[in-house]
Design an enzyme around this catalytic site. Structure first.
Site, mmCIF file in Angstrom:
data_model
loop_
_atom_site.group_PDB
_atom_site.id
_atom_site.type_symbol
_atom_site.label_atom_id
_atom_site.label_comp_id
_atom_site.label_asym_id
_atom_site.label_seq_id
_atom_site.Cartn_x
_atom_site.Cartn_y
_atom_site.Cartn_z
ATOM 1 N N THR A 1 -3.957 -8.150 10.886
ATOM 2 C CA THR A 1 -4.801 -7.556 9.837
ATOM 3 C C THR A 1 -6.228 -8.060 9.981
ATOM 4 O OG1 THR A 1 -5.204 -7.342 7.452
ATOM 5 C CG2 THR A 1 -4.009 -9.323 8.165
ATOM 6 N N HIS B 1 0.809 -1.224 0.000
ATOM 7 C CA HIS B 1 0.000 0.000 0.000
ATOM 8 C C HIS B 1 0.840 1.270 0.000
ATOM 9 C CE1 HIS B 1 -3.712 -2.373 1.697
ATOM 10 N NE2 HIS B 1 -3.491 -2.587 0.418
ATOM 11 N N ALA C 1 0.711 -9.339 18.674
ATOM 12 C CA ALA C 1 1.868 -9.714 17.859
ATOM 13 C C ALA C 1 3.184 -9.547 18.624
ATOM 14 C CB ALA C 1 1.896 -8.868 16.585
HETATM 15 C C1 BJW Z 1 -3.558 -6.706 16.550
HETATM 16 C C2 BJW Z 1 -3.069 -6.018 17.599
HETATM 17 C C3 BJW Z 1 -1.876 -6.502 18.122
HETATM 18 C C4 BJW Z 1 -4.836 -5.023 17.084
HETATM 19 N N1 BJW Z 1 -1.347 -7.556 17.561
HETATM 20 N N2 BJW Z 1 -3.092 -7.754 15.949
HETATM 21 C C5 BJW Z 1 -16.827 -2.195 -2.047
HETATM 22 C C6 BJW Z 1 -16.866 -0.843 -2.259
HETATM 23 C C7 BJW Z 1 -15.705 -0.128 -2.630
HETATM 24 C C8 BJW Z 1 -14.506 -0.775 -2.792
HETATM 25 C C9 BJW Z 1 -14.477 -2.125 -2.560
HETATM 26 C C10 BJW Z 1 -15.612 -2.833 -2.203
HETATM 27 N N3 BJW Z 1 -15.274 -4.117 -2.038
HETATM 28 C C11 BJW Z 1 -13.973 -4.250 -2.290
HETATM 29 C C12 BJW Z 1 -13.470 -3.036 -2.599
HETATM 30 C C13 BJW Z 1 -12.098 -2.755 -2.925
HETATM 31 C C14 BJW Z 1 -11.365 -2.109 -1.786
HETATM 32 C C15 BJW Z 1 -11.655 -2.855 -0.490
HETATM 33 O O1 BJW Z 1 -11.088 -3.889 -0.196
HETATM 34 N N4 BJW Z 1 -12.542 -2.318 0.343
HETATM 35 C C16 BJW Z 1 -12.959 -3.006 1.580
HETATM 36 C C17 BJW Z 1 -12.830 -2.049 2.747
HETATM 37 C C18 BJW Z 1 -14.352 -3.510 1.375
HETATM 38 N N5 BJW Z 1 -9.992 -2.223 -2.142
HETATM 39 C C19 BJW Z 1 -9.400 -1.318 -2.896
HETATM 40 O O2 BJW Z 1 -9.961 -0.309 -3.276
HETATM 41 C C20 BJW Z 1 -7.989 -1.634 -3.315
HETATM 42 N N6 BJW Z 1 -7.820 -1.452 -4.677
HETATM 43 C C21 BJW Z 1 -8.492 -2.196 -5.564
HETATM 44 O O3 BJW Z 1 -9.271 -3.055 -5.227
HETATM 45 O O4 BJW Z 1 -8.177 -1.901 -6.862
HETATM 46 C C22 BJW Z 1 -8.981 -2.513 -7.863
HETATM 47 C C23 BJW Z 1 -10.098 -1.552 -8.153
HETATM 48 C C24 BJW Z 1 -9.844 -0.528 -9.013
HETATM 49 C C25 BJW Z 1 -10.864 0.351 -9.291
HETATM 50 C C26 BJW Z 1 -12.098 0.204 -8.674
HETATM 51 C C27 BJW Z 1 -12.319 -0.823 -7.790
HETATM 52 C C28 BJW Z 1 -11.297 -1.716 -7.524
HETATM 53 C C29 BJW Z 1 -7.024 -0.663 -2.657
HETATM 54 C C30 BJW Z 1 -7.002 -0.839 -1.187
HETATM 55 C C31 BJW Z 1 -6.108 0.224 -0.568
HETATM 56 C C32 BJW Z 1 -6.201 0.173 0.942
HETATM 57 N N7 BJW Z 1 -5.685 1.353 1.466
HETATM 58 C C33 BJW Z 1 -5.751 1.552 2.900
HETATM 59 C C34 BJW Z 1 -5.624 3.044 3.232
HETATM 60 C C35 BJW Z 1 -4.433 3.656 2.687
HETATM 61 C C36 BJW Z 1 -4.378 4.986 3.249
HETATM 62 C C37 BJW Z 1 -3.371 5.105 4.336
HETATM 63 O O5 BJW Z 1 -2.815 4.165 4.900
HETATM 64 O O6 BJW Z 1 -3.166 6.234 4.597
HETATM 65 O O7 BJW Z 1 -4.760 0.755 3.524
HETATM 66 S S1 BJW Z 1 -7.251 1.044 3.665
HETATM 67 C C38 BJW Z 1 -6.494 0.581 5.170
HETATM 68 O O8 BJW Z 1 -6.855 -0.803 5.329
HETATM 69 C C39 BJW Z 1 -4.985 0.630 4.932
HETATM 70 C C40 BJW Z 1 -4.572 -0.726 5.430
HETATM 71 O O9 BJW Z 1 -3.341 -1.124 4.832
HETATM 72 C C41 BJW Z 1 -5.724 -1.601 5.039
HETATM 73 C C42 BJW Z 1 -5.801 -2.898 5.789
HETATM 74 O O10 BJW Z 1 -6.117 -2.663 7.113
HETATM 75 P P1 BJW Z 1 -5.436 -3.570 8.230
HETATM 76 O O11 BJW Z 1 -3.982 -3.446 8.148
HETATM 77 O O12 BJW Z 1 -6.002 -4.919 8.142
HETATM 78 O O13 BJW Z 1 -5.866 -2.821 9.554
HETATM 79 P P2 BJW Z 1 -7.241 -2.916 10.387
HETATM 80 O O14 BJW Z 1 -7.310 -1.731 11.254
HETATM 81 O O15 BJW Z 1 -8.388 -3.173 9.500
HETATM 82 O O16 BJW Z 1 -7.076 -4.214 11.280
HETATM 83 C C43 BJW Z 1 -6.129 -4.265 12.345
HETATM 84 C C44 BJW Z 1 -6.158 -5.673 12.918
HETATM 85 O O17 BJW Z 1 -5.128 -5.758 13.889
HETATM 86 C C45 BJW Z 1 -7.462 -6.040 13.629
HETATM 87 O O18 BJW Z 1 -7.874 -7.313 13.181
HETATM 88 C C46 BJW Z 1 -7.073 -6.090 15.102
HETATM 89 O O19 BJW Z 1 -7.796 -7.085 15.827
HETATM 90 C C47 BJW Z 1 -5.626 -6.442 15.004
HETATM 91 N N8 BJW Z 1 -4.816 -6.024 16.127
HETATM 92 N N9 BJW Z 1 -3.980 -4.946 17.871
HETATM 93 C C48 BJW Z 1 -1.927 -8.175 16.498
HETATM 94 N N10 BJW Z 1 -1.348 -5.869 19.182
#
Ligand code: BJW
Ligand code: ZN
Length: 249
Positions: free
Chosen positions: A198, A129, A240
């Site tokens: 994640t 990302h 973690a």
């Molecule tokens: C612990 C802990 C400890 C706590 N130890 N664990 C419906 C509508 C619109 C879009 C979509 C849709 N369905 C699918 C999509 C596509 C979309 C998507 O997936 N959306 C979902 C939300 C539904 N994806 C995209 O848009 C991607 N691109 C794409 O699909 O391109 C093709 C396309 C093109 C054109 C049109 C459509 C599609 C791109 C995704 C980019 C994600 N970017 C982000 C933000 C970036 C901005 C930034 O960082 O500033 O990246 S989103 C945000 O989520 C960030 C993260 O990398 C990402 C993942 O989150 P993560 O890391 O899993 O964090 P959390 O907070 O969710 O979870 C933390 C976890 O840790 C929890 O489980 C806790 O329990 C745990 N935890 N403490 C271990 N101590």
């Protein structure tokens, strides 16, 4: 038996089973998310204390939001850059780094933009990302490293005069092709995938897990909470920073 069993809060027999999977795996892939940096004091995106509780993500992390108000989006990133600049990798990042230096067939793929895996010493980290420490020009496309915090001007400008944006993947944008190809290849060829901190709801990153499992890999999840993928993984329910040293040490 490993001394950290009890400290990690994971039942000893589950930890034993997980350590056996690590010991018997040749190629290992670690997929990490915001949870691995939580113990460094960096807020996660979703759940209690999530980064976006007071901000709607679609107001900030989309190309449309940046086009509408680049300064607002940059102010949010400046806040996050400051948090990360003042924080350090934690024992979870370090356990992964130390393990991967001992095991060359270990690949780290992260959704995080904080750079902590590299700072902890992990080699060749695949950043799906992007990074808080790079900018990309919205006019000419030039990317550059930018580690200063605070930035001298907001929004920053490219040498060509164009507006720069964070080199981060926003919703609706495609992932960097080279990073995605490398991650997909690693998922298809690993014997074990570690899914760490994640929520596994953001695609396509989360799709690496079923990809690896369907290709025959075993899977371990390290997370204090359940996720949509928990059912298909051996779950180490804990933080973690505590579980990874016990799993990989
Ligand atoms: C612990 C802990 C400890 C706590 N130890 N664990 C419906 C509508 C619109 C879009 C979509 C849709 N369905 C699918 C999509 C596509 C979309 C998507 O997936 N959306 C979902 C939300 C539904 N994806 C995209 O848009 C991607 N691109 C794409 O699909 O391109 C093709 C396309 C093109 C054109 C049109 C459509 C599609 C791109 C995704 C980019 C994600 N970017 C982000 C933000 C970036 C901005 C930034 O960082 O500033 O990246 S989103 C945000 O989520 C960030 C993260 O990398 C990402 C993942 O989150 P993560 O890391 O899993 O964090 P959390 O907070 O969710 O979870 C933390 C976890 O840790 C929890 O489980 C806790 O329990 C745990 N935890 N403490 C271990 N101590
Ligand atoms: Zn430019």
């Amino acid at each position: 038996m490993h001394r950290l069993d009890r400290d990690a809060g994971v039942p000893p027999e589950i930890l034993r089973e997980a350590r056996a999977k690590v010991a018997s795996a040749d190629r290992i892939l670690a997929l990490t998310g915001a949870g691995i940096s939580a113990e460094s004091g960096i807020p996660t995106f979703r759940g209690a204390g999530g980064l976006w509780r007071d901000y709607r993500p679609e107001d900030l992390a989309t190309p449309a939001a940046f086009a509408r108000d680049p300064r607002l989006v940059w102010e949010w990133y400046e806040w996050r850059r400051g948090l990360v600049a003042a924080a350090r990798p934690n024992p979870g990042h370090r356990a992964l780094a130390e393990f991967s230096l001992r095991h060359p067939a270990f690949t780290t793929v992260t959704q995080n933009v904080d750079g902590f895996h590299t700072l902890a010493g992990s080699p060749d980290v695949i950043e799906l990302h992007g990074s808080l420490w790079r900018t990309r020009c919205t006019r000419c496309g030039a990317e550059r490293e930018e580690r200063r915090h605070p930035l001298p001007e907001l929004p920053p400008l490219c040498a060509c005069g164009g507006l720069e944006r964070p080199a981060i993947v926003w919703f609706g944008e495609t992932l960097p092709p080279a990073a995605w190809d490398a991650a997909e290849t690693a998922a298809l060829s690993c014997d074990l995938i570690l899914v760490i901190g994640t929520s596994s709801v953001v695609w396509p990153a989360a799709s690496l897990v079923p990809l690896a499992l369907e290709a025959g890999a075993a899977g371990i999840e390290v997370n204090p909470d359940g996720t949509p993928l928990s059912e298909s993984l051996l779950v180490l329910r804990g933080r973690a920073g505590e579980v990874l040293p016990a799993l990989l040490g």
